[in-house]
Structures are given as C-alpha cells and as structure tokens.
Design a protein around this motif. Structure first.
Motif, PDB file in Angstrom:
ATOM      1  N   ALA A   1      39.732  46.955  46.906  1.00 61.66           N
ATOM      2  CA  ALA A   1      40.992  46.796  46.154  1.00 61.66           C
ATOM      3  C   ALA A   1      41.933  47.973  46.359  1.00 61.66           C
ATOM      4  CB  ALA A   1      40.711  46.591  44.665  1.00 61.66           C
TER       5      ALA A   1
ATOM      6  N   SER B   1      44.974  52.001  43.185  1.00 60.63           N
ATOM      7  CA  SER B   1      43.942  51.050  42.808  1.00 60.63           C
ATOM      8  C   SER B   1      42.654  51.359  43.547  1.00 60.63           C
ATOM      9  CB  SER B   1      44.407  49.617  43.110  1.00 60.63           C
ATOM     10  OG  SER B   1      44.797  49.495  44.472  1.00 60.63           O
TER      11      SER B   1
ATOM     12  N   LEU C   1      45.709  46.859  46.209  1.00 55.76           N
ATOM     13  CA  LEU C   1      46.195  46.083  45.074  1.00 55.76           C
ATOM     14  C   LEU C   1      47.424  46.727  44.438  1.00 55.76           C
ATOM     15  CD1 LEU C   1      45.452  43.540  43.435  1.00 55.76           C
ATOM     16  CD2 LEU C   1      44.121  45.021  41.918  1.00 55.76           C
TER      17      LEU C   1
ATOM     18  N   ARG D   1      36.455  39.765  49.996  1.00 56.86           N
ATOM     19  CA  ARG D   1      37.877  40.060  50.143  1.00 56.86           C
ATOM     20  C   ARG D   1      38.147  40.846  51.421  1.00 56.86           C
ATOM     21  NH1 ARG D   1      41.592  40.403  45.983  1.00 56.86           N
ATOM     22  NH2 ARG D   1      42.265  42.434  46.780  1.00 56.86           N
TER      23      ARG D   1
ATOM     24  N   ALA E   1      37.984  45.726  39.694  1.00 56.60           N
ATOM     25  CA  ALA E   1      39.024  46.531  40.332  1.00 56.60           C
ATOM     26  C   ALA E   1      39.802  47.258  39.257  1.00 56.60           C
ATOM     27  CB  ALA E   1      39.965  45.647  41.151  1.00 56.60           C
TER      28      ALA E   1
ATOM     29  N   LEU F   1      36.975  40.831  40.209  1.00 58.68           N
ATOM     30  CA  LEU F   1      37.829  40.592  41.381  1.00 58.68           C
ATOM     31  C   LEU F   1      37.074  40.840  42.678  1.00 58.68           C
ATOM     32  CD1 LEU F   1      40.721  39.903  42.343  1.00 58.68           C
ATOM     33  CD2 LEU F   1      41.150  42.374  42.424  1.00 58.68           C
ATOM     34  N   LEU F   2      36.146  41.790  42.657  1.00 61.34           N
ATOM     35  CA  LEU F   2      35.417  42.156  43.874  1.00 61.34           C
ATOM     36  C   LEU F   2      34.050  41.488  43.947  1.00 61.34           C
ATOM     37  CD1 LEU F   2      36.347  45.940  43.989  1.00 61.34           C
ATOM     38  CD2 LEU F   2      37.584  43.977  44.919  1.00 61.34           C
TER      39      LEU F   2
ATOM     40  N   ASP G   1      37.945  50.467  43.367  1.00 58.17           N
ATOM     41  CA  ASP G   1      36.831  49.628  42.943  1.00 58.17           C
ATOM     42  C   ASP G   1      36.010  50.307  41.863  1.00 58.17           C
ATOM     43  OD1 ASP G   1      34.116  50.767  44.702  1.00 58.17           O
ATOM     44  OD2 ASP G   1      36.112  51.321  45.379  1.00 58.17           O
TER      45      ASP G   1
ATOM     46  N   ASP H   1      40.255  43.092  51.530  1.00 61.98           N
ATOM     47  CA  ASP H   1      40.367  44.445  50.963  1.00 61.98           C
ATOM     48  C   ASP H   1      39.247  44.591  49.931  1.00 61.98           C
ATOM     49  OD1 ASP H   1      41.179  46.882  49.919  1.00 61.98           O
ATOM     50  OD2 ASP H   1      42.822  46.024  48.737  1.00 61.98           O
TER      51      ASP H   1
END
Length: 589
Positions: A569, A493, A572, A564, A500, A554-555, A495, A566
């Motif tokens: 990502a 996974s 993930l 986050r 992500a 997600l980011l 970015d 992470d």
C-alpha cells in the motif's frame, strides 16, 4: 544544546537491502554517539526463514558488510553499534561479528539479545487484528521485545549489540535508557524516545525520501540518513549530517510520524506513546524539535509476529490497450476460465488497473494447480482472446508464499536473555504494565487500551464515521476551487499486516480544520472506491495537523500473501492526493 546533554543516535538502515554505504557515511559525516540500523520489516522475518530453510544465515549478512567499513572507526571514536540484524539468529550474527573483528585485528565487546523466539511454544493463535484463530503450524514466532535488554548490554560495556525481533523504536529507546537511566516510571521520556525512534527507524523517509512534496527536497539522489539528538527529557531534534542531500522539516518528520501508524496510542513493551501529544517545531535548517510526548504504562501483552506457509501463488499480467478496455477484460477472463475453472483454486484475485493492466492472481495449496496448470491456460488464450493481446509475464511455476499472523502473549511469559561475549548477564527486571482487562479474544484488549484517555489530555483519537454531508468549512456559500487534494495536503501510506495505513497531513490550522471536517471515512471511500468494501478506522492528530486511516483487510493476509500490484500500500497516499476535491478558495495558494 551542549553536546554532553544530548545522545546523538544515527540510523544507517531502514530495511533489509538499504544503502550499503550509509554506515560509513554516518560515521565519517560528523559526530555521533550511537549507530543503529533496522533490518526487520515483518516481511523480512519470512525472508530470513526461507533463507534458513535453504541453509543460509538466519540473520542479515548485509549488516556485516556495513560493519566491516566502520567497526574500527567506531571503536576508536567510542561509537556504540545497536542493530536488530540478528533476525532469527542473533547468536549466530554475534559470532559472525566476532569472526569479522578477528579478521580486522579488532576485539570489540559484542552482546546479543535472545528470548524473542517463541517458535514451538504452545501459543494462543488468535489474530490480534481480526480475532480469527490460526489452525496452521507456525514457521516462525517472534515476540517484539523492548529496550531494556539493549540498555543492559550497553551498561555492561558492549560495543556492539545485536538483537533479534525487538520493536523498531527499541534501538533508540535502549541507548536512551543506558545514557539517562530512565526507570519504568519515566513514562514521558520513554515515550519521547519511542517517537524519536519511530521517526528515524525508516532511514531516509525522515529526510525527504518518499516525501509527498518531493520537489522541495534538494539533491534527493544523495539523501542523508537521519540523526536523533535525544535529550534527557525524551525530547529530540531530528537532523542529518551537514552537506548531505535531502531535507529535514516539520513536513518530512510529520510524514514519517504517520507512517505505519494505527491509533494515537502507540503500544509498546516499554511504554504507550501518545502520538496525539507530539509538538513539532523548527530548530534551524534541517533541524526539527520533537517534544511534549506523553507516555502511559505499557499493556500486559506483547505482540508476536507469527509466520506460516500459506500455499502457492502465481500471477499472470495481461496488457489491455485501445478501446473498450473493460469489455476486453471480460473476454480475457472468460477465455482463461474456459480452460481452467476459477473454482479450481483456493482463492482468485482479478484486478484491472487504471493503466490497463489485467492481473490475475491465484493461490492454492497444490503447487501444480497454481503453477503451470494456471499459467499455461492463460498462454493458450493468446490467439483466441481480445485484440491487441500481449502479456508481461511468461508462463511459470507457482511460488510458495507465507502469511503474517500477529498474536498476543502475556508479557510475563517472555523473558529476554542478554549475552556479552558469550556469557549471560543477570536478567533485567520486567517492566511494570497496565493490567489487561478480561477479553475472549485479542482484539478487545487492544480496543479497550485504545479507549482509555489520559485525564488531562483531550481524546480526539477516533472520529465518528460520517456520511460525508457538508460540515463547518465546507458550506456552499464559501467560494471553492476544484483541485487535487495533494495541492494542500501530504500523505504517506504503508502496511500493517493485512491492513493498510494512510496518513494525511496539512500545513496550517485553517487547512487542518477543513481537512478534519471534510475527509471523513465516507468521503475517503468516495475518493478511493477500491476501499468501499473495507472497514476503516479514522483518527485525528490535531497537534501535528494530521489524520490517520487504518483500512482493514486491504492487503488480504499480509504483504507476502497480498495479490495487490502494490502489496504494501505504498502508493495509496499518492492515489488519494491526486483526487479532486472542492477546496475553499481562501485555503488554496
């Protein structure tokens, strides 16, 4: 394969900060024709912009440290050097190469490529992913150039080619055009070279680094960097120097193929590479043949990486232990917001991790509000909060953060320039493109291009968003075992701006059939509940037994602005592999 029929392109850097000894290892470890290095992640452009504001170089100085070790040997052996380490100042980097060469008593022909910097131009700042319009002033704006300027520099006799923002794969495609003379109509060879470039661009990630099945990788501590033996038809063997650690296998190559990938149509300025036509085959120990890649004309637009200053951010992390973790988290939050209102900030993110870390991140246009006002409020709760209170972060000031904002511009509006030893070369001919359909925003252009199938290639690129009901291969009368998904599937996974990417693959046709049927977007959200509120696109890549998911938003606003733990990502995929699934027993070994 006869050495004269291949172009051996070696990578020595996958990011700004990679192993400094890698260039020397690649030059000394065996025969190569071209040494490349990738320094420019999306985040790197923002880092270089910050450096430039502080009076530091706008290029990657670590490239010069590597070059000092290998420039002489490369000139002696006829090895060409191609890098995007020029960053925001390719001319300055080229001048630094000349100065380094002078100190070493060498006289290389040094080329640099410009034209990617669109900062200050009037741009249509519509986000290519979300359709939103930016109302801030860009700090940087750099178009992703293609490979032909690199090929032109090599054809003119350059020993070293320094670029700014080009596509990562252009560092391989450019030398391929130079060696084999591919024209814009040679879509399949161009597409094959793009895939080869995508595989080796991240250094050791193609040779066992960050690999899901890491226990199969020998001597990972001394992992060798990858080499692409590129052929005239665009096929390539991915390998590494003998005697180095790591592993090149169908699995390690697949892992890199699905890294930072969107849909199967991989858009670029030179060609659209069809990732759903890739064939992988073992070609001996630590050798994998990549072939069969189909290409389509590139779109009529170029992506532009825009960065702007978003404000200031601060994070405080508290540790929760023992009993009643969620209740302790509520008490901790209430105590903090009693001292400084939550709505005092432009945005707030509160995350309680499975390991009991409570991370509170605030962002605001005012540095003082996001700085000591926030962190001091957290510290003040130290003796009036949950039992076992302690933190991992001392109180501190807020730091500025940038936001990555991808936009599109007409390819015809961007004209690269190539300079050899300071003298401009004749301009390269623009690459013919597929006309872009009329669209009010950037996103429909991308969607329309992604929806156009090649006539003789089946298009299984986008799967429907299933509800997760039982399907073929998952019937209840088939004996099953409950095991972690990662026992039969790998994942990687990363970015893609604020999105992500999560690639999942497996090893046999039967396992892939089960995976494709079982791992719907609905099932993915059940296995990873943090994804439940996000739109997810799902793509099938049966030729490499893989699925790819793009998790939108997600980011947040990108790596530099992501709250986050992470932010890229990276973990993930491993989180998914640890989740339990009901696997047909006959598929489990």
């Amino acid at each position: 394969m006869d050495d004269e029929m291949t172009l051996r392109i070696a990578n020595c850097s996958g990011f700004y900060g990679d192993r400094l000894s890698a260039a020397r290892e690649m030059v000394e470890g065996g025969p190569i024709d071209v040494l490349t290095g990738d320094w420019l992640a999306e985040l790197t452009m923002l880092i270089l912009a910050g450096n430039r504001l502080k009076g530091r170089p706008g290029y990657a100085p670590t490239f010069l440290r590597q070059l000092e070790d290998v420039l002489g040997p490369c000139l002696d052996k006829g090895i060409k050097i191609v890098t995007n380490a020029g960053g925001l100042d390719p001319a300055g980097c080229a001048q630094a190469v000349h100065e380094l060469a002078g100190r070493l008593g060498l006289s290389p022909a040094v080329a640099h490529v410009t034209g990617d910097d669109l900062t200050g131009r009037a741009l249509d700042l519509v986000n290519a992913d979300t359709g939103e319009r930016l109302d801030a002033t860009p700090l940087t704006a750099n178009a992703y150039l293609g490979a032909r300027p690199i090929a032109a520099a090599l054809s003119a006799g350059a020993d070293v080619v320094v670029t700014g923002r080009v596509t990562d794969a252009a560092l391989v495609t450019g030398p391929g055009i130079w060696r084999y003379g591919w024209g814009p109509e040679d879509l399949d060879p161009l597409a094959g070279s793009v895939v080869a470039g995508h595989v080796i661009e991240c250094g050791c990630q193609a040779t066992g680094g960050n690999y899901a099945f890491f226990q199969d990788v020998p001597d990972l501590a001394h992992c060798g960097f990858p080499i692409a033996e590129l052929r005239a038809d665009g096929s390539a063997v991915i390998t590494k120097h003998p005697g180095t650690g790591g592993l090149v296998s169908v699995g390690t190559v697949t892992a890199q193929l699905v890294y930072e990938l969107g849909g199967p149509r991989y858009l670029g300025p030179d060609v659209v590479a069809r990732f759903d036509t890739i064939t992988l085959a073992d070609d001996g120990p630590d050798r994998v043949l990549v072939s069969g890649v189909r290409g389509e004309p590139p779109p009529g637009t170029l992506k532009v990486a825009v960065n702007y200053l978003g404000g200031y951010r601060n994070t405080m992390t508290l540790v929760l232990t023992g009993l009643d973790i969620e209740a302790k988290a509520r008490v901790a939050e209430e105590a903090v917001w009693a001292r400084i209102p939550r709505d005092a900030f432009d945005s707030v993110d509160v995350t309680l991790t499975e390991s009991g870390l409570l991370r509170i991140t605030v962002m605001d246009a005012d540095q003082r509000t996001a700085g000591r006002a926030f962190s001091s409020a957290v510290v003040e709760t130290g003796l009036a909060s949950y039992p076992g209170f302690y933190g991992l972060t001392p109180p501190g000031n807020a730091s500025p953060y940038g936001v990555y904002w991808p936009v599109l511009v007409p390819a015809a509006d961007v004209r690269p320039q190539v300079f050899l030893n300071g003298k401009e070369l004749p301009p390269t001919e623009p690459t013919p493109t597929r006309p872009a359909p009329d669209a009010p925003t950037a996103r429909p252009i991308l969607d329309t291009l992604a929806a156009q199938p090649t006539p003789d290639t089946p298009d299984r690129s986008v799967a429907s968003t299933s509800t997760g009901t039982p399907v073929a291969g998952t019937s209840t009368d088939r004996p099953a075992v409950r095991v972690p998904l990662g026992r039969i599937a790998g994942a990687r996974s990363g970015d893609k701006g604020g999105n992500a990417n999560l690639g999942v693959w497996t090893t046999t046709a039967a396992r892939y059939d089960w995976l494709a049927a079982h791992l719907t977007t609905a099932t993915l959200k059940e296995l990873l509940p943090d994804l439940a509120g996000h739109r997810i696109d799902r793509y099938e890549l049966p030729s490499i037994k893989a699925l790819n998911f793009v998790v939108h938003g997600l980011l947040g606003r990108g790596v530099a602005a992501s709250p986050r733990l992470d932010p890229q990502a990276k973990a993930l995929g491993e989180e998914l592999r640890a989740r339990l699934v009901d696997l047909p027993a006959d598929l489990y070994d």
